[in-house]
Scaffold this motif. Structure first.
Motif, PDB file in Angstrom:
ATOM      1  N   LYS A 220     -53.825 -18.610  40.706  1.00 10.51           N
ATOM      2  CA  LYS A 220     -54.363 -19.527  39.704  1.00 10.51           C
ATOM      3  C   LYS A 220     -53.533 -20.802  39.689  1.00 10.51           C
ATOM      4  CE  LYS A 220     -57.252 -16.298  38.695  1.00 10.51           C
ATOM      5  NZ  LYS A 220     -58.621 -16.396  39.232  1.00 10.51           N
ATOM      6  N   MET A 221     -54.208 -21.926  39.871  1.00  9.24           N
ATOM      7  CA  MET A 221     -53.507 -23.199  40.007  1.00  9.24           C
ATOM      8  C   MET A 221     -53.173 -23.800  38.650  1.00  9.24           C
ATOM      9  SD  MET A 221     -53.212 -23.188  43.201  1.00  9.24           S
ATOM     10  CE  MET A 221     -52.622 -24.816  43.641  1.00  9.24           C
ATOM     11  N   LYS A 222     -51.929 -23.641  38.242  1.00  4.79           N
ATOM     12  CA  LYS A 222     -51.439 -24.182  36.980  1.00  4.79           C
ATOM     13  C   LYS A 222     -50.053 -24.782  37.187  1.00  4.79           C
ATOM     14  CE  LYS A 222     -53.915 -20.937  33.961  1.00  4.79           C
ATOM     15  NZ  LYS A 222     -53.782 -19.937  32.872  1.00  4.79           N
ATOM     16  N   ILE A 223     -49.869 -26.027  36.745  1.00  4.01           N
ATOM     17  CA  ILE A 223     -48.583 -26.699  36.902  1.00  4.01           C
ATOM     18  C   ILE A 223     -47.464 -25.891  36.270  1.00  4.01           C
ATOM     19  CG2 ILE A 223     -47.245 -28.758  36.320  1.00  4.01           C
ATOM     20  CD1 ILE A 223     -49.805 -30.329  36.385  1.00  4.01           C
ATOM     21  N   SER A 224     -47.739 -25.297  35.120  1.00  2.00           N
ATOM     22  CA  SER A 224     -46.713 -24.551  34.392  1.00  2.00           C
ATOM     23  C   SER A 224     -46.178 -23.380  35.204  1.00  2.00           C
ATOM     24  CB  SER A 224     -47.265 -24.035  33.064  1.00  2.00           C
ATOM     25  OG  SER A 224     -48.387 -23.170  33.287  1.00  2.00           O
ATOM     26  N   LYS A 225     -46.950 -22.948  36.200  1.00  2.00           N
ATOM     27  CA  LYS A 225     -46.519 -21.831  37.044  1.00  2.00           C
ATOM     28  C   LYS A 225     -45.956 -22.307  38.377  1.00  2.00           C
ATOM     29  CE  LYS A 225     -49.569 -18.313  35.101  1.00  2.00           C
ATOM     30  NZ  LYS A 225     -50.575 -17.251  35.400  1.00  2.00           N
ATOM     31  N   GLY A 226     -45.797 -23.629  38.534  1.00  2.00           N
ATOM     32  CA  GLY A 226     -45.202 -24.175  39.749  1.00  2.00           C
ATOM     33  C   GLY A 226     -46.131 -24.203  40.944  1.00  2.00           C
ATOM     34  N   THR A 227     -47.449 -24.204  40.702  1.00  4.30           N
ATOM     35  CA  THR A 227     -48.386 -24.226  41.825  1.00  4.30           C
ATOM     36  C   THR A 227     -48.603 -25.653  42.314  1.00  4.30           C
ATOM     37  OG1 THR A 227     -50.273 -24.349  40.306  1.00  4.30           O
ATOM     38  CG2 THR A 227     -49.590 -22.155  41.067  1.00  4.30           C
ATOM     39  N   ARG A 228     -49.103 -25.760  43.549  1.00  4.11           N
ATOM     40  CA  ARG A 228     -49.336 -27.082  44.132  1.00  4.11           C
ATOM     41  C   ARG A 228     -50.341 -26.966  45.270  1.00  4.11           C
ATOM     42  NH1 ARG A 228     -44.750 -30.720  47.290  1.00  4.11           N
ATOM     43  NH2 ARG A 228     -46.202 -32.209  48.229  1.00  4.11           N
ATOM     44  N   TRP A 229     -51.203 -27.955  45.395  1.00  4.81           N
ATOM     45  CA  TRP A 229     -52.154 -28.016  46.500  1.00  4.81           C
ATOM     46  C   TRP A 229     -51.511 -28.712  47.687  1.00  4.81           C
ATOM     47  CZ3 TRP A 229     -56.596 -25.382  46.281  1.00  4.81           C
ATOM     48  CH2 TRP A 229     -57.162 -25.104  45.033  1.00  4.81           C
ATOM     49  N   PHE A 230     -51.778 -28.223  48.900  1.00  2.00           N
ATOM     50  CA  PHE A 230     -51.301 -28.863  50.127  1.00  2.00           C
ATOM     51  C   PHE A 230     -52.497 -29.175  51.019  1.00  2.00           C
ATOM     52  CE2 PHE A 230     -47.539 -26.299  48.945  1.00  2.00           C
ATOM     53  CZ  PHE A 230     -46.588 -27.317  48.895  1.00  2.00           C
ATOM     54  N   CYS A 231     -52.320 -30.204  51.847  1.00  7.07           N
ATOM     55  CA  CYS A 231     -53.417 -30.622  52.726  1.00  7.07           C
ATOM     56  C   CYS A 231     -53.276 -30.103  54.150  1.00  7.07           C
ATOM     57  CB  CYS A 231     -53.508 -32.146  52.739  1.00  7.07           C
ATOM     58  SG  CYS A 231     -53.765 -32.852  51.096  1.00  7.07           S
ATOM     59  N   SER A 232     -52.116 -29.534  54.484  1.00  6.85           N
ATOM     60  CA  SER A 232     -51.913 -28.989  55.817  1.00  6.85           C
ATOM     61  C   SER A 232     -50.751 -28.009  55.785  1.00  6.85           C
ATOM     62  CB  SER A 232     -51.614 -30.099  56.830  1.00  6.85           C
ATOM     63  OG  SER A 232     -50.334 -30.666  56.574  1.00  6.85           O
ATOM     64  N   VAL A 233     -50.680 -27.168  56.803  1.00 12.89           N
ATOM     65  CA  VAL A 233     -49.561 -26.237  56.929  1.00 12.89           C
ATOM     66  C   VAL A 233     -48.268 -27.009  57.120  1.00 12.89           C
ATOM     67  CG1 VAL A 233     -48.531 -24.501  58.455  1.00 12.89           C
ATOM     68  CG2 VAL A 233     -50.928 -24.301  57.783  1.00 12.89           C
ATOM     69  N   ASP A 234     -48.319 -28.093  57.912  1.00 17.64           N
ATOM     70  CA  ASP A 234     -47.124 -28.921  58.129  1.00 17.64           C
ATOM     71  C   ASP A 234     -46.584 -29.451  56.804  1.00 17.64           C
ATOM     72  OD1 ASP A 234     -47.085 -28.573  60.827  1.00 17.64           O
ATOM     73  OD2 ASP A 234     -48.037 -30.484  61.326  1.00 17.64           O
ATOM     74  N   GLU A 235     -47.494 -29.900  55.946  1.00 21.96           N
ATOM     75  CA  GLU A 235     -47.078 -30.446  54.654  1.00 21.96           C
ATOM     76  C   GLU A 235     -46.447 -29.361  53.789  1.00 21.96           C
ATOM     77  OE1 GLU A 235     -49.044 -32.249  50.578  1.00 21.96           O
ATOM     78  OE2 GLU A 235     -50.243 -32.235  52.414  1.00 21.96           O
ATOM     79  N   ALA A 236     -47.043 -28.166  53.789  1.00 26.44           N
ATOM     80  CA  ALA A 236     -46.504 -27.060  52.989  1.00 26.44           C
ATOM     81  C   ALA A 236     -45.113 -26.672  53.471  1.00 26.44           C
ATOM     82  CB  ALA A 236     -47.444 -25.865  53.051  1.00 26.44           C
ATOM     83  N   GLU A 237     -44.944 -26.597  54.791  1.00 21.71           N
ATOM     84  CA  GLU A 237     -43.646 -26.212  55.341  1.00 21.71           C
ATOM     85  C   GLU A 237     -42.617 -27.321  55.153  1.00 21.71           C
ATOM     86  OE1 GLU A 237     -44.515 -24.973  59.331  1.00 21.71           O
ATOM     87  OE2 GLU A 237     -45.236 -22.992  58.672  1.00 21.71           O
ATOM     88  N   ALA A 238     -43.061 -28.577  55.194  1.00 17.17           N
ATOM     89  CA  ALA A 238     -42.146 -29.693  54.953  1.00 17.17           C
ATOM     90  C   ALA A 238     -41.627 -29.675  53.518  1.00 17.17           C
ATOM     91  CB  ALA A 238     -42.848 -31.019  55.233  1.00 17.17           C
ATOM     92  N   ALA A 239     -42.428 -29.098  52.607  1.00 14.25           N
ATOM     93  CA  ALA A 239     -42.023 -28.998  51.204  1.00 14.25           C
ATOM     94  C   ALA A 239     -41.139 -27.779  50.955  1.00 14.25           C
ATOM     95  CB  ALA A 239     -43.259 -28.935  50.313  1.00 14.25           C
ATOM     96  N   GLY A 240     -40.834 -27.034  52.025  1.00 15.78           N
ATOM     97  CA  GLY A 240     -39.947 -25.879  51.890  1.00 15.78           C
ATOM     98  C   GLY A 240     -40.661 -24.570  51.623  1.00 15.78           C
ATOM     99  N   CYS A 241     -41.983 -24.542  51.795  1.00 13.15           N
ATOM    100  CA  CYS A 241     -42.737 -23.309  51.547  1.00 13.15           C
ATOM    101  C   CYS A 241     -42.887 -22.511  52.845  1.00 13.15           C
ATOM    102  CB  CYS A 241     -44.127 -23.639  51.001  1.00 13.15           C
ATOM    103  SG  CYS A 241     -44.112 -24.576  49.465  1.00 13.15           S
ATOM    104  N   ARG A 242     -43.030 -21.204  52.706  1.00 16.66           N
ATOM    105  CA  ARG A 242     -43.290 -20.353  53.860  1.00 16.66           C
ATOM    106  C   ARG A 242     -44.658 -19.695  53.706  1.00 16.66           C
ATOM    107  NH1 ARG A 242     -43.318 -15.104  52.534  1.00 16.66           N
ATOM    108  NH2 ARG A 242     -41.951 -14.272  50.891  1.00 16.66           N
ATOM    109  N   LYS A 243     -45.216 -19.273  54.835  1.00  9.85           N
ATOM    110  CA  LYS A 243     -46.527 -18.633  54.832  1.00  9.85           C
ATOM    111  C   LYS A 243     -46.438 -17.260  54.184  1.00  9.85           C
ATOM    112  CE  LYS A 243     -50.325 -17.373  57.919  1.00  9.85           C
ATOM    113  NZ  LYS A 243     -50.792 -17.350  59.331  1.00  9.85           N
ATOM    114  N   THR A 244     -47.463 -16.922  53.416  1.00  8.79           N
ATOM    115  CA  THR A 244     -47.496 -15.581  52.824  1.00  8.79           C
ATOM    116  C   THR A 244     -47.506 -14.520  53.919  1.00  8.79           C
ATOM    117  OG1 THR A 244     -48.756 -14.098  51.391  1.00  8.79           O
ATOM    118  CG2 THR A 244     -50.031 -15.625  52.737  1.00  8.79           C
ATOM    119  N   LYS A 245     -46.921 -13.387  53.640  1.00  7.32           N
ATOM    120  CA  LYS A 245     -46.854 -12.321  54.636  1.00  7.32           C
ATOM    121  C   LYS A 245     -48.134 -11.490  54.680  1.00  7.32           C
ATOM    122  CE  LYS A 245     -41.826 -11.983  54.298  1.00  7.32           C
ATOM    123  NZ  LYS A 245     -40.664 -11.139  53.949  1.00  7.32           N
ATOM    124  N   ARG A 246     -49.046 -11.790  53.751  1.00  6.42           N
ATOM    125  CA  ARG A 246     -50.315 -11.057  53.724  1.00  6.42           C
ATOM    126  C   ARG A 246     -51.489 -12.023  53.726  1.00  6.42           C
ATOM    127  NH1 ARG A 246     -49.378  -6.201  49.305  1.00  6.42           N
ATOM    128  NH2 ARG A 246     -47.515  -5.297  50.258  1.00  6.42           N
TER     129      ARG A 246
END
Length: 246
Positions: A220-246
């Motif tokens: 569920k996309m809610k700012i209060s929970k620290g969620t964020r939309w990304f436009c590409s995998v590169d962008e998500a990884e550049a922000a320090g996120c990793r791919k879910t294991k499932r």
């Protein structure tokens, strides 16, 4: 004895290959792959354009009619179009917490940070530098880029809330806060190009989920929970996120 050992260890570290000081580091040159309005990839070098802050690809702004538009995507695309096929020369200044090289870059001999700010696709990041203050003032006067309507400063967008300041060349329209914040906290992606979900797990890790990931629909996309939309995998990884294991 301990002091001599530490000094010797420091000298050894400085002599190791691959650990040059930034003052001695060679310029990074070549054509660039634009990730967003203030970060690019040249070869294997991730570069953050210093002294400015551009909207992330998920950021929305308001136009002169008070309608939402994808200013973050526009900043990225305008930079890519303006620099397409041109040679970049980046002078390294530091390494940021994400491991990116913070640099001052020239494209075809032009200060690209200056172009971005004067075109209204980025703001002068006054916390780090005042080099582009005059260019920001000129963009605001010309109502260029983001300044055509209303928007949230990129550094505030990342931690936005009901008290966040709304900027613009003129007085923001009534309801600007609710329109901009609703787009961030609602379940709808800011753009058809930005459908990757990022959330923070119980261990404090940022995890990204593509539409075909197992838990995608349950995030569920809610700012209060620290969620964020990304436009590409590169962008998500550049922000320090990793791919879910499932």
């Amino acid at each position: 004895m301990l002091r001599k050992f530490l000094i010797a260890l420091s000298l050894l570290a400085l002599s190791l290959p691959g650990l040059p000081s930034l003052a001695q580091a060679a310029d990074i040159t070549g054509t660039a792959k634009v990730r967003d309005g203030d970060s690019v990839l040249i070869g294997n070098n991730r570069i953050r354009l210093g002294g400015i802050d551009a909207p992330s690809s998920d950021q929305l702004c308001l136009n002169t009619k008070g309608e939402r538009w994808t200013c973050g995507v526009a900043a990225r695309d305008e930079l890519a179009k303006y620099t397409e096929g041109k040679n970049w020369v980046c002078h390294a200044r530091a390494i940021d917490r994400r491991g990116r090289t913070v640099a001052r870059c020239e494209v075809g001999g032009e200060d690209i940070q200056k172009w971005l700010v004067r075109s209204g696709w980025a703001l002068a990041y006054a916390r780090m530098s005042h080099d582009y203050d005059a260019d920001e003032a000129a963009a605001r006067e010309a109502k260029a880029g983001m300044w055509q309507g209303a928007f949230i400063a990129p550094w505030d967008w990342r931690v936005r809330n009901k008290k966040t300041t709304i900027l613009g060349a003129t007085k923001p329209p009534d309801g600007a806060h609710s329109v901009l914040l609703a787009s961030a906290s609602g379940p709808v992606a800011p753009s058809p190009d930005c459908t990757i979900k990022g959330n923070v797990n119980s261990a404090g890790e940022c995890i990204y989920h593509t539409p075909n990931s197992r838990w995608y629909t349950q995030i569920k996309m809610k700012i209060s929970k620290g969620t964020r939309w990304f436009c590409s995998v590169d962008e998500a990884e550049a922000a320090g996120c990793r791919k879910t294991k499932r």
